[in-house]
Design a protein around this motif. Structure first.
Motif, PDB file in Angstrom:
ATOM      1  N   CYS A   1       0.621  -1.076   0.027  1.00  0.00           N
ATOM      2  CA  CYS A   1      -0.009  -0.128   0.108  1.00  0.00           C
ATOM      3  C   CYS A   1       0.757   1.325   0.116  1.00  0.00           C
ATOM      4  O   CYS A   1       0.617   2.373  -0.798  1.00  0.00           O
ATOM      5  CB  CYS A   1      -0.837   0.133   1.211  1.00  0.00           C
ATOM      6  SG  CYS A   1      -2.415  -1.212   1.093  1.00  0.00           S
ATOM      7  N   ALA A   2       1.892   1.098   0.623  1.00  0.00           N
ATOM      8  CA  ALA A   2       2.921   2.529   0.711  1.00  0.00           C
ATOM      9  C   ALA A   2       3.608   2.597  -0.503  1.00  0.00           C
ATOM     10  O   ALA A   2       3.509   3.783  -0.993  1.00  0.00           O
ATOM     11  CB  ALA A   2       4.096   2.064   1.695  1.00  0.00           C
TER      12      ALA A   2
ATOM     13  N   THR B   1       0.171   3.962  -3.139  1.00  0.00           N
ATOM     14  CA  THR B   1      -0.056   5.241  -2.680  1.00  0.00           C
ATOM     15  C   THR B   1       0.760   6.205  -3.150  1.00  0.00           C
ATOM     16  O   THR B   1       0.623   7.466  -3.521  1.00  0.00           O
ATOM     17  CB  THR B   1      -0.563   5.173  -1.204  1.00  0.00           C
ATOM     18  OG1 THR B   1       0.280   4.881  -0.417  1.00  0.00           O
ATOM     19  CG2 THR B   1      -1.989   4.503  -1.143  1.00  0.00           C
TER      20      THR B   1
ATOM     21  N   ILE C   1      -2.123  14.374   0.581  1.00  0.00           N
ATOM     22  CA  ILE C   1      -2.789  13.575   1.350  1.00  0.00           C
ATOM     23  C   ILE C   1      -2.442  11.988   1.067  1.00  0.00           C
ATOM     24  O   ILE C   1      -2.396  11.113   1.832  1.00  0.00           O
ATOM     25  CB  ILE C   1      -4.408  13.751   1.018  1.00  0.00           C
ATOM     26  CG1 ILE C   1      -4.884  14.978   1.951  1.00  0.00           C
ATOM     27  CG2 ILE C   1      -4.903  12.588   2.050  1.00  0.00           C
ATOM     28  CD1 ILE C   1      -4.569  15.141   3.229  1.00  0.00           C
ATOM     29  N   THR C   2      -2.297  11.793  -0.188  1.00  0.00           N
ATOM     30  CA  THR C   2      -1.814  10.338  -0.948  1.00  0.00           C
ATOM     31  C   THR C   2      -0.414  10.024  -0.313  1.00  0.00           C
ATOM     32  O   THR C   2      -0.273   8.998   0.164  1.00  0.00           O
ATOM     33  CB  THR C   2      -1.982  10.188  -2.356  1.00  0.00           C
ATOM     34  OG1 THR C   2      -3.125  10.779  -2.872  1.00  0.00           O
ATOM     35  CG2 THR C   2      -1.752   8.964  -2.531  1.00  0.00           C
TER      36      THR C   2
ATOM     37  N   VAL D   1      -0.603   9.370   3.316  1.00  0.00           N
ATOM     38  CA  VAL D   1      -1.125   7.776   3.411  1.00  0.00           C
ATOM     39  C   VAL D   1       0.083   6.896   3.277  1.00  0.00           C
ATOM     40  O   VAL D   1       0.401   5.944   3.959  1.00  0.00           O
ATOM     41  CB  VAL D   1      -2.169   7.523   2.580  1.00  0.00           C
ATOM     42  CG1 VAL D   1      -2.437   6.075   2.737  1.00  0.00           C
ATOM     43  CG2 VAL D   1      -3.324   8.256   3.042  1.00  0.00           C
ATOM     44  N   SER D   2       1.023   7.016   2.235  1.00  0.00           N
ATOM     45  CA  SER D   2       2.023   6.244   1.745  1.00  0.00           C
ATOM     46  C   SER D   2       2.840   6.293   3.114  1.00  0.00           C
ATOM     47  O   SER D   2       3.623   5.358   3.353  1.00  0.00           O
ATOM     48  CB  SER D   2       2.435   6.644   0.566  1.00  0.00           C
ATOM     49  OG  SER D   2       3.707   5.890   0.251  1.00  0.00           O
TER      50      SER D   2
ATOM     51  N   PHE E   1       2.446   7.125   6.346  1.00  0.00           N
ATOM     52  CA  PHE E   1       1.968   6.298   7.471  1.00  0.00           C
ATOM     53  C   PHE E   1       1.944   4.882   7.125  1.00  0.00           C
ATOM     54  O   PHE E   1       2.322   3.978   8.311  1.00  0.00           O
ATOM     55  CB  PHE E   1       0.755   6.820   7.913  1.00  0.00           C
ATOM     56  CG  PHE E   1       0.490   8.093   8.519  1.00  0.00           C
ATOM     57  CD1 PHE E   1       1.136   8.155   9.670  1.00  0.00           C
ATOM     58  CD2 PHE E   1       0.026   9.288   8.031  1.00  0.00           C
ATOM     59  CE1 PHE E   1       1.227   9.501  10.321  1.00  0.00           C
ATOM     60  CE2 PHE E   1       0.021  10.498   8.627  1.00  0.00           C
ATOM     61  CZ  PHE E   1       0.408  10.641   9.751  1.00  0.00           C
ATOM     62  N   CYS E   2       1.725   4.376   6.120  1.00  0.00           N
ATOM     63  CA  CYS E   2       1.876   2.914   5.803  1.00  0.00           C
ATOM     64  C   CYS E   2       3.145   2.363   6.017  1.00  0.00           C
ATOM     65  O   CYS E   2       3.533   1.457   6.475  1.00  0.00           O
ATOM     66  CB  CYS E   2       1.047   2.643   4.464  1.00  0.00           C
ATOM     67  SG  CYS E   2      -0.430   2.756   4.363  1.00  0.00           S
TER      68      CYS E   2
ATOM     69  N   SER F   1      10.123   6.643   4.679  1.00  0.00           N
ATOM     70  CA  SER F   1       8.731   7.139   5.266  1.00  0.00           C
ATOM     71  C   SER F   1       8.884   8.673   5.952  1.00  0.00           C
ATOM     72  O   SER F   1       7.900   9.285   5.687  1.00  0.00           O
ATOM     73  CB  SER F   1       8.352   6.231   6.424  1.00  0.00           C
ATOM     74  OG  SER F   1       8.402   4.779   5.951  1.00  0.00           O
TER      75      SER F   1
ATOM     76  N   THR G   1       0.439  19.437   1.772  1.00  0.00           N
ATOM     77  CA  THR G   1      -0.967  19.469   2.246  1.00  0.00           C
ATOM     78  C   THR G   1      -1.351  20.917   2.964  1.00  0.00           C
ATOM     79  O   THR G   1      -2.414  21.269   2.316  1.00  0.00           O
ATOM     80  CB  THR G   1      -1.391  18.299   3.015  1.00  0.00           C
ATOM     81  OG1 THR G   1      -1.061  17.176   2.490  1.00  0.00           O
ATOM     82  CG2 THR G   1      -2.698  18.365   3.469  1.00  0.00           C
TER      83      THR G   1
END
Length: 256
Positions: A89-90, A93, A126-127, A130-131, A133-134, A173, A184
């Motif tokens: 997912c990382a 995204t 935002i994407t 999310v990347s 955080f994953c 990360s 953002t």
């Protein structure tokens, strides 16, 4: 114009930062050194054990190395499945975040208006968050498990240490989170409506609905206070005119 140039350079810097972080996260998936352990068996011969999300490997000082994939996917623990899903997912995204940011940046001019580009950039930020955080959850969860097994005195199996891939993933990360946060903030400040614009306006009345031209005088006229005409003005003026024409005043006694 100066503020726009500053925002444009900021977007470029954040995009490069997020792109580097995404590349670092992607590079950790094929790397075997997520965990590392060293065992000395005989003189001048040392065996190195290392593993990642997909396989276990072993090598020795003689140059012989061998890797073996995990035999069964359904027999793997839930922890390993969750780490795999979060890592993938990382990567996904992060890819879409790069596409959205590249389209919405001010220097590319691919999108439409400035507000539309800012909203696309906001979605890209935002994407990226999310990347990041994953990825951070994946590497932190993996490191927590390795450290808890290493310091546990009751754990009798072979103990491992953190490999280089975990530290590389942490760095990637952090770059994703930092770049996504700045993107953002600035794009949301420009593209999203502020709270002041949502304040309900006062309802329009008859007085406010009339145009300004109604209360304006021509430039050549003098300043005179205008008032709305009286309802009986026309009748009064006609009566007065008739009285002036006849020049006589009648009373009740005249008809008796």
């Amino acid at each position: 114009m100066k503020y726009r140039a500053v925002v444009m350079y900021m977007e470029i810097g954040c995009f490069v930062s997020c792109l580097c972080g995404w590349i670092l996260v992607c590079s950790t998936l094929p790397t075997e050194y997520w965990t590392f352990s060293e065992a000395a068996s005989v003189v001048l011969t040392t065996s190195n054990y290392y593993s990642n999300l997909w396989r276990d490997c072993i090598s020795d000082t003689t140059g012989v190395s061998d890797c073996k994939d995990y035999p069964s996917m359904l027999a793997l623990p839930v922890f390993l499945h969750a780490c795999r899903a979060l890592a993938i997912c990382a990567v996904i995204t992060g890819f879409f975040g790069g596409v959205l940011t590249l389209v919405g940046m001010k220097c590319t001019k691919i999108g439409g208006s400035e507000i539309a580009n800012s909203r696309v950039t906001f979605a890209g930020g935002i994407t990226y968050l999310v990347s990041g955080f994953c990825g951070m959850i994946t590497y932190s969860w993996w490191a927590n498990k390795v450290i808890s097994e290493f310091v546990d005195p009751n754990f009798r199996a072979q103990k491992f240490e953190l490999g280089a891939a975990v530290f590389i993933g942490w760095g990637g990360s952090i770059l994703l989170l930092a770049g996504g946060t700045v993107l953002t903030y600035f794009s949301g400040k420009e593209g999203l409506p502020s709270s002041s614009s949502n304040v309900p306006r006062k309802a329009a009345t008859y007085a406010t609905a009339r145009t300004r031209r109604t209360y304006m005088l021509p430039a050549t006229s003098s300043r005179v206070t205008l008032a709305p005409p009286l309802f009986y003005e026309g009748r009064t003026s006609r009566t007065t005119g008739a009285t002036r024409k006849t020049g006589q005043t009648f009373s009740r006694d005249s008809f008796v």
